[in-house]
Design a protein around this motif. Structure first.
Motif, PDB file in Angstrom:
ATOM      1  N   ALA B 194       0.742  -1.235   0.029  1.00  0.00           N
ATOM      2  CA  ALA B 194      -0.086  -0.056   0.018  1.00  0.00           C
ATOM      3  C   ALA B 194       0.987   1.223  -0.084  1.00  0.00           C
ATOM      4  N   ALA B 195       0.152   2.394  -0.449  1.00  0.00           N
ATOM      5  CA  ALA B 195       1.011   3.670  -0.482  1.00  0.00           C
ATOM      6  C   ALA B 195       1.108   4.311   1.043  1.00  0.00           C
ATOM      7  N   ALA B 196       1.884   5.153   1.234  1.00  0.00           N
ATOM      8  CA  ALA B 196       2.393   5.545   2.628  1.00  0.00           C
ATOM      9  C   ALA B 196       1.178   6.046   3.295  1.00  0.00           C
ATOM     10  N   ASP B 197       0.518   6.801   2.723  1.00  0.00           N
ATOM     11  CA  ASP B 197      -0.793   7.350   3.498  1.00  0.00           C
ATOM     12  C   ASP B 197      -1.718   6.287   3.617  1.00  0.00           C
ATOM     13  N   THR B 198      -1.959   5.341   3.003  1.00  0.00           N
ATOM     14  CA  THR B 198      -2.770   4.260   3.237  1.00  0.00           C
ATOM     15  C   THR B 198      -2.479   3.480   4.498  1.00  0.00           C
ATOM     16  N   ILE B 199      -0.985   3.311   4.449  1.00  0.00           N
ATOM     17  CA  ILE B 199      -0.518   2.572   5.550  1.00  0.00           C
ATOM     18  C   ILE B 199      -0.592   3.343   6.884  1.00  0.00           C
ATOM     19  N   ARG B 200      -0.438   4.571   6.991  1.00  0.00           N
ATOM     20  CA  ARG B 200      -0.749   5.354   8.098  1.00  0.00           C
ATOM     21  C   ARG B 200      -2.099   5.237   8.483  1.00  0.00           C
ATOM     22  N   THR B 201      -3.289   5.190   7.342  1.00  0.00           N
ATOM     23  CA  THR B 201      -4.494   5.284   7.763  1.00  0.00           C
ATOM     24  C   THR B 201      -4.803   3.861   8.516  1.00  0.00           C
ATOM     25  N   CYS B 202      -4.461   2.694   8.150  1.00  0.00           N
ATOM     26  CA  CYS B 202      -4.672   1.354   8.776  1.00  0.00           C
ATOM     27  C   CYS B 202      -3.946   1.439   9.687  1.00  0.00           C
ATOM     28  N   ALA B 203      -2.585   2.028  10.173  1.00  0.00           N
ATOM     29  CA  ALA B 203      -1.956   1.873  11.410  1.00  0.00           C
ATOM     30  C   ALA B 203      -3.030   2.848  12.618  1.00  0.00           C
ATOM     31  N   GLU B 204      -3.631   3.799  12.115  1.00  0.00           N
ATOM     32  CA  GLU B 204      -4.473   4.565  13.020  1.00  0.00           C
ATOM     33  C   GLU B 204      -5.884   3.612  13.259  1.00  0.00           C
ATOM     34  N   TYR B 205      -6.260   3.041  12.155  1.00  0.00           N
ATOM     35  CA  TYR B 205      -7.590   2.363  12.191  1.00  0.00           C
ATOM     36  C   TYR B 205      -7.345   1.248  13.286  1.00  0.00           C
ATOM     37  N   GLY B 206      -6.080   0.549  13.203  1.00  0.00           N
ATOM     38  CA  GLY B 206      -5.511  -0.533  14.216  1.00  0.00           C
ATOM     39  C   GLY B 206      -5.787   0.058  15.564  1.00  0.00           C
ATOM     40  N   ALA B 207      -4.734   1.214  15.954  1.00  0.00           N
ATOM     41  CA  ALA B 207      -4.600   1.690  17.317  1.00  0.00           C
ATOM     42  C   ALA B 207      -5.884   2.016  17.807  1.00  0.00           C
ATOM     43  N   ALA B 208      -6.853   2.495  16.937  1.00  0.00           N
ATOM     44  CA  ALA B 208      -8.329   2.959  17.731  1.00  0.00           C
ATOM     45  C   ALA B 208      -9.091   1.984  18.088  1.00  0.00           C
ATOM     46  N   ILE B 209      -8.970   0.854  17.274  1.00  0.00           N
ATOM     47  CA  ILE B 209     -10.039  -0.391  17.563  1.00  0.00           C
ATOM     48  C   ILE B 209      -9.168  -1.202  18.647  1.00  0.00           C
ATOM     49  N   TYR B 291     -20.646   5.355  29.925  1.00  0.00           N
ATOM     50  CA  TYR B 291     -19.524   6.325  29.468  1.00  0.00           C
ATOM     51  C   TYR B 291     -18.315   5.779  29.242  1.00  0.00           C
ATOM     52  N   ALA B 292     -17.889   4.647  29.502  1.00  0.00           N
ATOM     53  CA  ALA B 292     -16.979   3.927  29.000  1.00  0.00           C
ATOM     54  C   ALA B 292     -17.212   3.317  27.782  1.00  0.00           C
ATOM     55  N   TYR B 293     -18.380   2.848  27.478  1.00  0.00           N
ATOM     56  CA  TYR B 293     -18.866   2.088  26.308  1.00  0.00           C
ATOM     57  C   TYR B 293     -18.915   3.224  25.127  1.00  0.00           C
ATOM     58  N   ALA B 294     -19.488   4.562  25.680  1.00  0.00           N
ATOM     59  CA  ALA B 294     -19.490   5.464  24.672  1.00  0.00           C
ATOM     60  C   ALA B 294     -18.094   5.886  24.241  1.00  0.00           C
ATOM     61  N   ARG B 295     -17.145   6.037  25.204  1.00  0.00           N
ATOM     62  CA  ARG B 295     -15.787   6.252  24.637  1.00  0.00           C
ATOM     63  C   ARG B 295     -15.319   5.177  23.532  1.00  0.00           C
ATOM     64  N   ALA B 296     -15.592   3.919  23.975  1.00  0.00           N
ATOM     65  CA  ALA B 296     -14.996   2.971  23.010  1.00  0.00           C
ATOM     66  C   ALA B 296     -15.784   3.117  21.658  1.00  0.00           C
ATOM     67  N   VAL B 297     -17.067   3.570  21.640  1.00  0.00           N
ATOM     68  CA  VAL B 297     -17.724   3.552  20.335  1.00  0.00           C
ATOM     69  C   VAL B 297     -16.989   4.875  19.640  1.00  0.00           C
ATOM     70  N   GLN B 298     -16.731   5.651  20.291  1.00  0.00           N
ATOM     71  CA  GLN B 298     -16.184   7.016  19.899  1.00  0.00           C
ATOM     72  C   GLN B 298     -14.832   6.606  18.898  1.00  0.00           C
TER      73      GLN B 298
END
Lengths: 331, 331
Positions: B194-209, B291-298
């Motif tokens: 993948a391109a560099a910005d796509t790699i970054r997107t996937c890293a952020e996606y992973g970190a968030a979930i 509240y904690a669940y809402a933060r997870a959903v965020q």
């Protein structure tokens, strides 16, 4: 043992003093560059307080077989860190309270923290190793770490096992201790650009002195002095780890004596100091301690013999002295 | 939560079922090819019994961003092994007795053995990772492992610390849990070309979930059912780990209530089940769990938003479903 004419560790490592200092700086940087919350814990991990035999081996082998390169500093630092990580986890296993004249992490903090700091140092060692130019070298460090764990697991599996014989003991210590010295010798020579047979020689030299080191360590656990060693002793019998002198002694004992001694080893009512005291006279008088030392010398003499394949040099002389030092050390 | 129309983990991972099976084979081979003395211990380490979210993430990201290659199998297997090694060490820290509906290794054997088996699996994961074509990827796995340990150490340092605030909690779980999901996303995309910005997107996606996963895990430790989760629960309060619902509740409580509850958490006389029972009503009634669940959903909504940068595909749809699954899972 210990006459005035004998060479000290510092003298043996003199040809590579600058490199040893570079390792010290690298390990200090590991502490200083860590997250501020972790730095004090890493400072307590005593990364810098070892005798430095493993880094010394890396550098002396490099000097004796080719060119000493910056990657050797990285290799030596990574190996020393892996060694430290295993000591931290060992001290949990042994309920040890002292190491390198400091409180162990399991005592100063708790077992949980000691598990995690060992894990952290282990992971950092791999990060460091990856900065080397040689992917093969890093892969071999991984295999070596696996072998160390395999040897340690076998040792735990065979605690309190009167059937542990010399062959199994030697296999186990070759994995848990020999493998790191072997990797130090092999990779030290490989990174120096040595020929394939020279690399093999240095690997075998390392493995042999690693095995000798462990035999002597096991003897010192029985007959050494805590004040000199700077660490908790007499843990082996208490934890049911049968080492060479004990295996030798039990092998020659009558079934009744064997049973009696295995019961003593397994007794929760007898302190580790008392267990050692009740064994050590028998082990000395029967020649079992001398036998173990003789087996260690056999390994170091073989190691020195292997060095004949290398061209004479101050580094080769130091490697010969290092072999002798491993056996006669009091700490 | 848990309505009939919801997508199961198996359905989410359907586009990469063949790859998930390849990971299972690889992990089974780790057990079968080990030293015969170690194999039964590794079999008990339940390498194969996880939900497979992390390997699934690797494969779905690869499918969604480029070409799925053999190295992805190796990466996913190595990450799952590191995850398993950390669980084994966590269970020691938590005195847990059940994991994946099996006895934990610390219970079945002892803490020592659990330390060593965790170390062994960790070392093997690095050996496996080294068989990948990408030296960079291996180095990043090392950095990730370091981050996991760093987060865990911070957590132990801040046990029973009423001053642990949300910011510190989020920093800590991003390291201890987010980093592995982040590496799975980032390396999954990078190895797919993948391109560099796509790699970054996937890293952020992973970190968030990953962060969402941990928040939910911490909620389930308070309100989940052991029989459903298949592991020991209610350990967090007992071990003094303040998690998001508790931090939220204590932050709004009067100094007296805070003191009273911190004393309850620190009490050795109250069982972990009783501690949980005495907290859970307050946490529910005050809205702290919600509240904690809402933060997870965020976090998972943000993760799903990031996916908009990728071209639509069945794999992208699965990644969206995976984000929702992480929050609504009951185990």
């Amino acid at each position: 043992m210990g006459s005035a004419g004998e060479v000290s560790a510092a003298e043996i490592l003199a040809p590579v003093r600058a490199e040893m200092e570079a390792v010290e700086r690298r390990l200090r940087a590991e502490v200083e560059q860590a997250d501020p919350r972790l730095a004090p814990l890493l400072a307590d991990a005593s990364l810098l307080r070892g005798k430095g035999l493993r880094p010394g081996l890396v550098f002396l082998v490099a000097r004796a077989t080719g060119a000493l390169r910056p990657d050797h500093i990285t290799l030596a630092s990574a190996l020393e860190m892996i060694h430290n990580a295993t000591l931290i986890h060992d001290d949990i296993l042994d309920d040890a309270t002292a190491r390198r004249n400091q409180m162990t992490l399991n005592l100063k903090y708790n077992n949980e923290m000691a598990v995690l700091i060992g894990d952290y140092i282990f992971a950092r060692a791999f990060v460091l190793a990856h900065s080397m130019d040689s992917a093969d070298a890093v892969a071999q460090i991984g295999r070596m770490a696996t072998a160390i764990c395999r040897g340690e697991i076998k040792q735990v599996l065979r605690r309190f096992d009167a059937d542990l014989d010399e062959a199994a003991y030697f296999e186990l210590i070759a994995e848990k201790t020999g493998s790191l010295y072997e990797a130090a010798g092999e990779l030290g020579a490989r990174l120096a650009g040595a020929a394939a047979d020279t690399i093999r020689t240095c690997a075998e030299y390392g493995a042999a002195i690693g095995v000798a080191f462990q035999i002597v360590d096991d003897c010192l656990d029985l007959v050494g002095q805590e004040a000199v060693m700077g660490k908790t002793l007499a843990t082996d019998l208490d934890k049911g780890k049968l080492t060479l002198p004990v295996i030798r002694y039990l092998g020659a004992a009558s079934p009744e004596v064997r049973r009696e001694l295995m019961e003593l080893i397994g007794s929760a009512a007898v302190s580790r100091g008392d267990k050692r005291a009740r064994f050590v006279g028998r082990l000395r008088d029967s020649g079992a301690i001398d036998y173990a030392y003789a087996r260690a010398v056999q390994e170091t003499e073989r190691a020195k013999g292997l060095l004949a394949a290398l061209a004479p040099s101050p580094a080769r002389t130091s490697l010969e002295q290092l072999a002798d030092f491993v056996v006669r050390r009091q700490c």
